[in-house]
Scaffold this active site. Sequence first.
Site, PDB file in Angstrom:
ATOM      1  CG  HIS A 309     -14.958   7.280  11.706  1.00  0.00           C
ATOM      2  ND1 HIS A 309     -14.490   7.677  13.068  1.00  0.00           N
ATOM      3  CD2 HIS A 309     -16.108   7.643  11.363  1.00  0.00           C
ATOM      4  CE1 HIS A 309     -15.596   8.174  13.641  1.00  0.00           C
ATOM      5  NE2 HIS A 309     -16.682   8.208  12.540  1.00  0.00           N
ATOM      6  CB  CYS A 310     -11.743   3.343  14.630  1.00  0.00           C
ATOM      7  SG  CYS A 310     -10.020   2.837  13.720  1.00  0.00           S
TER       8      CYS A 310
END
Length: 522
Positions: A309-310
Amino acid sequence: MGSVESSNQMNGSIENKTNKIDISVLRPLPTRSNSSISLSSSSHSSFSRMGSLGSLPTNSGSSSPYYNNSSFDLVDEERIKSSIYNLKNHIKCIHKIKEEFRLLEESVGPSETSEGDKKHNTSKNRYTNILPVNHTRVQLKKIQDKEGSDYINANYIDGAYPKQFICTQGPLPNTIADFWRMVWENRCRIIVMLSRESENCRIKCDRYWPEQIGGEQFSIYGNGNEVFGTYSVELVEVIQDPEREIITRNIRLTFEGETRDITQYQYEGWPDHNIPDHTQPFRQLLHSITNRQNQIIPSSDRNVPIIVHCSAGVGRTGTFCTAVIMMKKLDHYFKQLDATPIDQVVDPFTHLPITEYQSDNLDLKGLGYHFKSSIYNSNGINNNNNNNLNNNNNINNNSNGSNNTPQTEPNNEEDDDDAAESDLKYAIMDKYNSRIDFNLFSIVLKLREQRPGMVQQLEQYLFCYKTILDEIYHRLNCKLGFSLPHVNNINNYNNYSNTTTTTTSSLASTTIIHPSTNSKLN
C-alpha cells in the site's frame, strides 16, 4: 532519476564518444482534493517538458554489430555490453515511452466498482474515486447481521503467481481493525508501505501499528457494541536504515491464542506524486523482501499474498508490483547464464520491430497501432478490426537470431494486418527455447485490469524501466566480475552470491530498537 548514458555502436564500428542524456523530468504539482485523488496521469504536463529534451537517438539493436550475431568474434565483455543495447535505447526514446503510457489509458475499459460505492462502504474509502474492482476485490469473512462487514478497499493482484499481492489503500482510523483482519485471514507475513504517514501536511496513511515497542489491541465489532474479535498487535523490533530511508518493523499478530510474525517494510524515500532520485534503495528493498519471503516458516506461507500500500494504493503500489514481477523474470533469466553461452542468452533480450523504431520522426499513430494489435493478441482482447491477427508466434521467433523486421509503415488496410502481427515483446529465449516475457507494457496493462490506476504517472512508468536496467547492470557486474560502462545510480551494496537469494545487508548504518531479550522471528 539521474541520466542514461550510452555508447553508440553503428555500422560495425564502435564510437568512443559518450553521449549523456538526462531523462529526469520536472515533477508536476499534484491535483487532488480531500476526498479524491486525480487518476488523470501527469503525462500531459510531462510530455511537453520531456519533449523539450529534443530529438533523442533511436539506434536499434540490429544496427549493432553484436546484435543476433553469434559468429562475431567478441570477448564476453563486449557481448554483455551489447546485450542491453536495445533496452537503453528504448528508455532514451522518450516519445516511445510516452506513446506506450498513453496507450495504457486507452487499452483498459471501465471497471465495475459498485461494491465500494455502496452507502455502508463509502466511509471506508480514503479517496472517493479509488475503489476496488468487484471481481478481484478482497472479501473479508462476513460478520452476522453487519452490512458491509466483508468490504475493504483492496484487490488481489496476480503477478508471477496467482494472488501474489494484495494492493490496498493506506488504512483509515475506521479500517485499521479490518486491515489486520485481512492480514490474518490471508495468512500474510509481509507488508510493504510505500509512503510516509503524512506528506505535504496531509495524512496519507493512519498508523496501524503501535508507536512504541509493545502491544496494542484492535477489536472487530459486530452489529452492536459486542466484540466480534480482538487482534493483538505487538511491535517487537524496529530497524532504521536512514541512508536508504527504509524502516523495517517486526510485528507479532495474535488472534484467538495463535501468534504469527509479520514484517513491515516502510520506504520513506518515495514522495507522493513523484519518484525516488535513485533506483538503488528501491532495488535493495525488493531484495530484502525476497530474502524475508525465503525465511518464512512454515514454508507453505511463502507464496501467500504480500500486502502493498501507499496512500491510494495505485501509483507507487503499482510501480512496486511491476518491479517485483520483472525481478522474478530476471531471476529466471540469470539462471541461464551458467547453462547457456552468454551471447545466445542475452542478444535477443529486447527484440523490437527495428525498422519501425529507427526513425527519429516516429509515426506515433503507426506505433500505437502496433502496440494495440500486440495487446489484443497476447491478452485475447476482442478487436473487430483485427480479426486476422493470430500469428504472433512467427514474429516472436525472430527474437532468436533472425534479422527479419516488419514493414516500416502501414500504407493500407492489408499492410496494416501484416504489420500488426509484430509482437512488441522484450524477451529472451531460455535453454528450452521458451520465451521469457519482459513486456513491461503488458504487465502494467494486466495490473490495471485488476486495480484501476496502477502505475499512475508517466514518471513512474519510466522508473520501472530504469529500475530493471540498473538491476541488469548490477547483476552482470556481480555475476561476471567486470565493470560495465555507464552504470547509473548503483552503489556498492551487498553483492549477492546468486541471482535468486541475497545476503542480509550490513546493519552498520542502521539503528536497531528492540527489547533486551527477543526471540527469533519466524
